[in-house]
Design a protein around this motif. Structure first.
Motif, PDB file in Angstrom:
ATOM      1  N   ARG A 164       6.680 -14.672  24.872  1.00 20.07           N
ATOM      2  CA  ARG A 164       7.366 -14.241  23.966  1.00 20.07           C
ATOM      3  C   ARG A 164       8.741 -15.262  23.207  1.00 20.07           C
ATOM      4  NH1 ARG A 164       9.364  -8.380  25.048  1.00 20.07           N
ATOM      5  NH2 ARG A 164      11.180  -8.795  24.134  1.00 20.07           N
ATOM      6  N   VAL A 165       8.790 -15.757  22.146  1.00 20.78           N
ATOM      7  CA  VAL A 165       9.871 -16.708  22.026  1.00 20.78           C
ATOM      8  C   VAL A 165      11.659 -16.421  22.687  1.00 20.78           C
ATOM      9  CG1 VAL A 165      11.405 -17.478  19.824  1.00 20.78           C
ATOM     10  CG2 VAL A 165       8.875 -16.835  20.073  1.00 20.78           C
ATOM     11  N   ASP A 166      11.693 -15.134  23.529  1.00 20.90           N
ATOM     12  CA  ASP A 166      13.058 -14.666  23.733  1.00 20.90           C
ATOM     13  C   ASP A 166      12.869 -15.294  24.879  1.00 20.90           C
ATOM     14  OD1 ASP A 166      11.582 -12.389  24.561  1.00 20.90           O
ATOM     15  OD2 ASP A 166      12.656 -11.743  22.965  1.00 20.90           O
ATOM     16  N   GLY A 167      12.047 -15.015  25.446  1.00 16.40           N
ATOM     17  CA  GLY A 167      11.491 -15.625  27.388  1.00 16.40           C
ATOM     18  C   GLY A 167      11.568 -14.362  27.918  1.00 16.40           C
ATOM     19  N   LEU A 168      11.321 -13.488  27.605  1.00 12.54           N
ATOM     20  CA  LEU A 168      11.453 -11.515  28.821  1.00 12.54           C
ATOM     21  C   LEU A 168      10.189 -11.684  28.209  1.00 12.54           C
ATOM     22  CD1 LEU A 168      13.697  -9.870  25.854  1.00 12.54           C
ATOM     23  CD2 LEU A 168      14.380 -10.316  28.264  1.00 12.54           C
ATOM     24  N   PRO A 169       9.794 -10.469  29.659  1.00  8.72           N
ATOM     25  CA  PRO A 169       8.065 -10.654  29.847  1.00  8.72           C
ATOM     26  C   PRO A 169       7.751  -9.518  29.191  1.00  8.72           C
ATOM     27  CG  PRO A 169       9.563  -9.651  31.168  1.00  8.72           C
ATOM     28  CD  PRO A 169      10.096  -9.950  30.552  1.00  8.72           C
ATOM     29  N   MET A 170       5.948 -10.329  28.705  1.00 11.31           N
ATOM     30  CA  MET A 170       5.328  -9.138  28.494  1.00 11.31           C
ATOM     31  C   MET A 170       4.505  -7.465  28.912  1.00 11.31           C
ATOM     32  SD  MET A 170       3.095 -11.948  26.920  1.00 11.31           S
ATOM     33  CE  MET A 170       3.471 -13.614  25.885  1.00 11.31           C
ATOM     34  N   GLY A 171       4.366  -6.511  27.788  1.00 12.89           N
ATOM     35  CA  GLY A 171       4.573  -5.052  28.475  1.00 12.89           C
ATOM     36  C   GLY A 171       3.148  -5.390  28.168  1.00 12.89           C
ATOM     37  N   VAL A 172       1.976  -5.510  28.630  1.00 11.94           N
ATOM     38  CA  VAL A 172       0.098  -5.147  27.903  1.00 11.94           C
ATOM     39  C   VAL A 172      -0.209  -3.934  28.251  1.00 11.94           C
ATOM     40  CG1 VAL A 172      -1.449  -6.020  28.208  1.00 11.94           C
ATOM     41  CG2 VAL A 172       0.112  -8.225  27.727  1.00 11.94           C
ATOM     42  N   ALA A 173      -1.079  -3.419  27.089  1.00  4.39           N
ATOM     43  CA  ALA A 173      -1.329  -2.474  26.913  1.00  4.39           C
ATOM     44  C   ALA A 173      -2.814  -2.623  28.367  1.00  4.39           C
ATOM     45  CB  ALA A 173      -1.736  -1.797  26.585  1.00  4.39           C
ATOM     46  N   GLY A 174      -3.231  -1.555  29.430  1.00  3.69           N
ATOM     47  CA  GLY A 174      -4.179  -1.770  29.746  1.00  3.69           C
ATOM     48  C   GLY A 174      -4.784  -0.458  30.093  1.00  3.69           C
ATOM     49  N   ILE A 175      -5.703  -0.242  31.000  1.00  2.00           N
ATOM     50  CA  ILE A 175      -6.090   0.702  31.767  1.00  2.00           C
ATOM     51  C   ILE A 175      -6.608   0.788  33.149  1.00  2.00           C
ATOM     52  CG2 ILE A 175      -8.423  -0.056  31.140  1.00  2.00           C
ATOM     53  CD1 ILE A 175      -9.009   2.839  30.240  1.00  2.00           C
ATOM     54  N   TRP A 176      -6.251   1.544  33.937  1.00  2.00           N
ATOM     55  CA  TRP A 176      -6.686   1.388  35.730  1.00  2.00           C
ATOM     56  C   TRP A 176      -7.657   2.849  36.235  1.00  2.00           C
ATOM     57  CZ3 TRP A 176      -5.979   5.365  39.602  1.00  2.00           C
ATOM     58  CH2 TRP A 176      -5.464   6.679  38.045  1.00  2.00           C
ATOM     59  N   ALA A 177      -8.735   2.160  37.511  1.00  2.00           N
ATOM     60  CA  ALA A 177      -9.313   3.211  37.793  1.00  2.00           C
ATOM     61  C   ALA A 177      -9.158   2.650  39.430  1.00  2.00           C
ATOM     62  CB  ALA A 177     -10.739   2.536  37.570  1.00  2.00           C
ATOM     63  N   ARG A 178      -9.730   4.231  39.739  1.00  2.95           N
ATOM     64  CA  ARG A 178     -10.039   4.073  41.006  1.00  2.95           C
ATOM     65  C   ARG A 178     -10.943   4.438  42.143  1.00  2.95           C
ATOM     66  NH1 ARG A 178      -5.570   6.746  44.932  1.00  2.95           N
ATOM     67  NH2 ARG A 178      -4.686   7.258  43.104  1.00  2.95           N
ATOM     68  N   TRP A 179     -11.061   3.784  42.430  1.00  9.85           N
ATOM     69  CA  TRP A 179     -12.681   3.588  43.595  1.00  9.85           C
ATOM     70  C   TRP A 179     -12.678   3.976  44.934  1.00  9.85           C
ATOM     71  CZ3 TRP A 179     -14.554   0.355  47.458  1.00  9.85           C
ATOM     72  CH2 TRP A 179     -16.375   1.362  47.638  1.00  9.85           C
ATOM     73  N   GLN A 180     -13.249   4.889  45.109  1.00 12.45           N
ATOM     74  CA  GLN A 180     -14.061   4.839  46.346  1.00 12.45           C
ATOM     75  C   GLN A 180     -14.606   4.976  47.843  1.00 12.45           C
ATOM     76  OE1 GLN A 180     -12.684   9.531  47.600  1.00 12.45           O
ATOM     77  NE2 GLN A 180     -11.571   8.312  49.093  1.00 12.45           N
TER      78      GLN A 180
END
Length: 262
Positions: A164-180
């Motif tokens: 980002r130009v302003d140097g702030l972090p990005m919050g990127v869309a994601g998806i998660w899973a749980r494996w057992q």
């Protein structure tokens, strides 16, 4: 898209930019497939006692934090400010999704390297991601920058850092899973959602010639909780191109063994 990104540079950014309790250990900066990273969500179904305790702590601290609403300029109006009391949980997990139906840890390891990101068009239909998407297992992946390849000079591609130009972090869309596993051990994992960037003012310059251009689906800060809480039918409305004028591209310095320059 590249399979490298840069995690947040200091722990305080987790609380100031994402309103989550910072991790006790910052973890690795250079993220590559199957490395341990973090994602942010509202809750984990079937959470362990430790996860419930972490969520309780995060909820208490976030109730006193100011709302973040520094949305980038773009054609769509900026989302309204979020309520400060909304709870979010920072979850340590592996980058590279392991679907819940994988039968063995070895199979999961092989799949994870190929499941670090998924196109927005495929996230609801792909066998590996469909169940997590329909179960609303969406998340936000905090990152300082990501790496892409520049082929424009010909020859060997040059790694380029996008931030980002302003140097702030990005919050990127994601998806998660749980494996057992059969013995009860669990593995939490996540993948980044990407969008088409063929018409993007910056990202259409990068990646292999003739290939479809892509970029991470960077969320507006004001839409974080709406993304996490929306239904599967509405979630894709948040997956839009981040304005090119709000991003900065810098070639990675020559002579650095680490392509992230860190």
């Amino acid at each position: 898209m590249s399979t490298q990104y840069e995690a947040l540079k200091n722990a305080d950014l987790y609380s100031t930019a994402f309103r989550v309790e910072p991790p006790t250990e910052l973890g690795e900066r250079k993220m590559t497939p199957r490395r341990p990273g973090f994602f942010i969500t509202r809750s984990l179904s079937g959470a362990t006692d430790a996860e419930r305790a972490a969520l309780k702590t995060a909820t208490a601290s976030q109730a006193e934090a100011p709302a973040a609403n520094q949305a980038p300029d773009g054609s769509a109006p900026a989302p309204a400010a979020e309520p400060a009391s909304t709870s979010r949980l920072l979850v340590p997990a592996q980058w590279g999704l392991v679907p819940h139906w994988v039968k063995s840890a070895s199979d999961g390891k092989l799949r994870a390297t190929k499941l670090v990101h998924v196109k927005s068009d495929n996230v609801g239909t792909s066998t590996a991601f469909r169940d997590a998407w329909l179960n609303n297992q969406r998340c936000i992946v905090p990152m300082q920058a990501f790496i892409t390849d520049d082929y424009r000079s010909g020859g060997k591609p040059k790694p380029t850092r996008i931030a980002r130009v302003d140097g702030l972090p990005m919050g990127v869309a994601g998806i998660w899973a749980r494996w057992q596993d059969e013995d009860g051990s669990e593995l939490l994992s996540y993948a980044i959602i990407t969008i088409n960037a063929n018409a993007h003012g910056l990202m259409n310059r990068y990646q292999a010639p003739g290939s479809e251009k892509s970029m991470p689906a960077i969320l507006n800060e004001g839409a974080y909780d709406a993304w996490l809480g929306s239904s599967a039918a509405k979630a894709k409305e948040f997956l839009r191109a981040y304005p090119a004028q709000k991003l900065l591209a810098n070639p990675v310095e020559k002579g650095r063994k680490n392509p992230l320059g860190i």
